[in-house]
Write a protein that holds these residues in place. Sequence first.
Motif, PDB file in Angstrom:
ATOM      1  N   MET A   1       0.845  -1.172   0.000  1.00  0.00           N
ATOM      2  CA  MET A   1       0.000   0.000   0.000  1.00  0.00           C
ATOM      3  C   MET A   1       0.893   1.238   0.000  1.00  0.00           C
ATOM      4  N   GLU A   2       0.629   2.127  -0.916  1.00  0.00           N
ATOM      5  CA  GLU A   2       1.443   3.330  -1.029  1.00  0.00           C
ATOM      6  C   GLU A   2       1.200   4.281   0.132  1.00  0.00           C
ATOM      7  N   LYS A   3       2.287   4.940   0.571  1.00  0.00           N
ATOM      8  CA  LYS A   3       2.165   5.931   1.646  1.00  0.00           C
ATOM      9  C   LYS A   3       1.195   7.044   1.269  1.00  0.00           C
ATOM     10  N   GLU A   4       1.249   7.441   0.011  1.00  0.00           N
ATOM     11  CA  GLU A   4       0.364   8.524  -0.432  1.00  0.00           C
ATOM     12  C   GLU A   4      -1.104   8.114  -0.323  1.00  0.00           C
ATOM     13  N   PHE A   5      -1.405   6.863  -0.636  1.00  0.00           N
ATOM     14  CA  PHE A   5      -2.788   6.388  -0.520  1.00  0.00           C
ATOM     15  C   PHE A   5      -3.244   6.441   0.935  1.00  0.00           C
ATOM     16  N   ILE A   6      -2.364   6.106   1.857  1.00  0.00           N
ATOM     17  CA  ILE A   6      -2.706   6.165   3.281  1.00  0.00           C
ATOM     18  C   ILE A   6      -2.990   7.610   3.687  1.00  0.00           C
ATOM     19  N   ALA A   7      -2.172   8.544   3.206  1.00  0.00           N
ATOM     20  CA  ALA A   7      -2.368   9.961   3.519  1.00  0.00           C
ATOM     21  C   ALA A   7      -3.700  10.465   2.960  1.00  0.00           C
ATOM     22  N   ILE A   8      -4.035  10.076   1.734  1.00  0.00           N
ATOM     23  CA  ILE A   8      -5.311  10.465   1.121  1.00  0.00           C
ATOM     24  C   ILE A   8      -6.455   9.880   1.938  1.00  0.00           C
ATOM     25  N   PHE A   9      -6.345   8.593   2.237  1.00  0.00           N
ATOM     26  CA  PHE A   9      -7.384   7.903   3.015  1.00  0.00           C
ATOM     27  C   PHE A   9      -7.630   8.615   4.341  1.00  0.00           C
ATOM     28  N   LEU A  10      -6.561   8.925   5.074  1.00  0.00           N
ATOM     29  CA  LEU A  10      -6.716   9.567   6.379  1.00  0.00           C
ATOM     30  C   LEU A  10      -7.325  10.965   6.263  1.00  0.00           C
ATOM     31  N   LYS A  56      -7.932   1.210  -2.473  1.00  0.00           N
ATOM     32  CA  LYS A  56      -7.937   0.127  -3.455  1.00  0.00           C
ATOM     33  C   LYS A  56      -6.498  -0.104  -3.933  1.00  0.00           C
ATOM     34  N   LYS A  57      -6.322  -1.014  -4.867  1.00  0.00           N
ATOM     35  CA  LYS A  57      -4.976  -1.340  -5.340  1.00  0.00           C
ATOM     36  C   LYS A  57      -4.281  -0.166  -6.025  1.00  0.00           C
ATOM     37  N   ASN A  58      -5.012   0.563  -6.889  1.00  0.00           N
ATOM     38  CA  ASN A  58      -4.390   1.606  -7.698  1.00  0.00           C
ATOM     39  C   ASN A  58      -4.893   3.022  -7.420  1.00  0.00           C
ATOM     40  N   TYR A  59      -5.755   3.181  -6.424  1.00  0.00           N
ATOM     41  CA  TYR A  59      -6.315   4.497  -6.112  1.00  0.00           C
ATOM     42  C   TYR A  59      -7.040   4.440  -4.777  1.00  0.00           C
ATOM     43  N   VAL A  60      -7.460   5.607  -4.321  1.00  0.00           N
ATOM     44  CA  VAL A  60      -8.328   5.712  -3.146  1.00  0.00           C
ATOM     45  C   VAL A  60      -9.707   6.094  -3.666  1.00  0.00           C
ATOM     46  N   SER A  61     -10.686   5.312  -3.300  1.00  0.00           N
ATOM     47  CA  SER A  61     -12.042   5.483  -3.794  1.00  0.00           C
ATOM     48  C   SER A  61     -12.882   6.217  -2.746  1.00  0.00           C
ATOM     49  N   VAL A  62     -13.514   7.300  -3.173  1.00  0.00           N
ATOM     50  CA  VAL A  62     -14.373   8.099  -2.293  1.00  0.00           C
ATOM     51  C   VAL A  62     -15.808   7.959  -2.799  1.00  0.00           C
ATOM     52  N   HIS A  63     -16.657   7.364  -1.975  1.00  0.00           N
ATOM     53  CA  HIS A  63     -18.055   7.152  -2.335  1.00  0.00           C
ATOM     54  C   HIS A  63     -18.904   8.218  -1.654  1.00  0.00           C
ATOM     55  N   LEU A  64     -19.845   8.788  -2.388  1.00  0.00           N
ATOM     56  CA  LEU A  64     -20.720   9.814  -1.835  1.00  0.00           C
ATOM     57  C   LEU A  64     -22.100   9.684  -2.472  1.00  0.00           C
ATOM     58  N   MET A  65     -22.972   8.919  -1.813  1.00  0.00           N
ATOM     59  CA  MET A  65     -24.299   8.642  -2.361  1.00  0.00           C
ATOM     60  C   MET A  65     -25.155   9.879  -2.606  1.00  0.00           C
ATOM     61  N   PRO A  66     -25.049  10.947  -1.815  1.00  0.00           N
ATOM     62  CA  PRO A  66     -25.888  12.111  -2.101  1.00  0.00           C
ATOM     63  C   PRO A  66     -25.735  12.651  -3.527  1.00  0.00           C
ATOM     64  N   VAL A  67     -24.555  12.536  -4.139  1.00  0.00           N
ATOM     65  CA  VAL A  67     -24.416  13.052  -5.508  1.00  0.00           C
ATOM     66  C   VAL A  67     -25.179  12.185  -6.515  1.00  0.00           C
ATOM     67  N   TYR A  68     -25.455  10.938  -6.153  1.00  0.00           N
ATOM     68  CA  TYR A  68     -26.286  10.070  -6.992  1.00  0.00           C
ATOM     69  C   TYR A  68     -27.752  10.427  -6.808  1.00  0.00           C
ATOM     70  N   ILE A  69     -28.150  10.633  -5.548  1.00  0.00           N
ATOM     71  CA  ILE A  69     -29.544  10.937  -5.237  1.00  0.00           C
ATOM     72  C   ILE A  69     -29.916  12.355  -5.675  1.00  0.00           C
ATOM     73  N   THR A  94      -5.536   9.520  -6.796  1.00  0.00           N
ATOM     74  CA  THR A  94      -4.230   8.861  -6.781  1.00  0.00           C
ATOM     75  C   THR A  94      -3.142   9.736  -6.171  1.00  0.00           C
ATOM     76  N   THR A  95      -3.437  11.022  -6.006  1.00  0.00           N
ATOM     77  CA  THR A  95      -2.486  11.935  -5.378  1.00  0.00           C
ATOM     78  C   THR A  95      -3.203  12.749  -4.313  1.00  0.00           C
ATOM     79  N   GLN A  96      -2.433  13.198  -3.340  1.00  0.00           N
ATOM     80  CA  GLN A  96      -3.009  13.983  -2.258  1.00  0.00           C
ATOM     81  C   GLN A  96      -3.090  15.444  -2.685  1.00  0.00           C
ATOM     82  N   ASP A  97      -4.186  15.772  -3.316  1.00  0.00           N
ATOM     83  CA  ASP A  97      -4.452  17.124  -3.799  1.00  0.00           C
ATOM     84  C   ASP A  97      -5.352  17.807  -2.781  1.00  0.00           C
ATOM     85  N   THR A  98      -4.808  18.740  -2.023  1.00  0.00           N
ATOM     86  CA  THR A  98      -5.564  19.369  -0.940  1.00  0.00           C
ATOM     87  C   THR A  98      -6.790  20.121  -1.461  1.00  0.00           C
ATOM     88  N   GLN A  99      -6.699  20.680  -2.643  1.00  0.00           N
ATOM     89  CA  GLN A  99      -7.843  21.398  -3.204  1.00  0.00           C
ATOM     90  C   GLN A  99      -8.994  20.431  -3.497  1.00  0.00           C
TER      91      GLN A  99
END
Length: 121
Positions: A1-10, A56-69, A94-99
């Motif tokens: 697991m990439e360090k950057e993915f952990i930072a994004i996840f947190l 995930k293996k190649n990225y951090v996945s952010v799920h947000l159901m309100p945008v579907y509803i 895939t990158t920690q983009d603060t914006q």
Amino acid sequence: MEKEFIAIFLAVRSLYAAYDKQCVVTHDDKTRYHLGSHEVRERDGYRTDFGGVEIKKNYVSVHLMPVYIYPDMLQTISGELKKRMQGKSCFNLTTQDTQLISELGDLIAIGIARYKEDGRL
């Protein structure tokens, strides 16, 4: 697991965790954090999902159901965030983009407000 993915996840996990008292934490481990509504649906026994974050293996996945509803929530998102959209309610980072993370925080806050308005929370 990439360090950057952990930072994004947190970073994204902390955005969701700010609402953990208003929702129910349905998953919470080193690679997955999800929130749902307090109400359990009669028809299938599940909670209405709100969203969460997963490494995930190649990225951090952010799920947000309100945008579907409420697809109108997507009308104001940046082109950069739109590029990272996968499906109707998921964003892959895939990158920690603060914006982008900040923009996701704004969407999460709007989603909480919309769920409350509709009685989902």
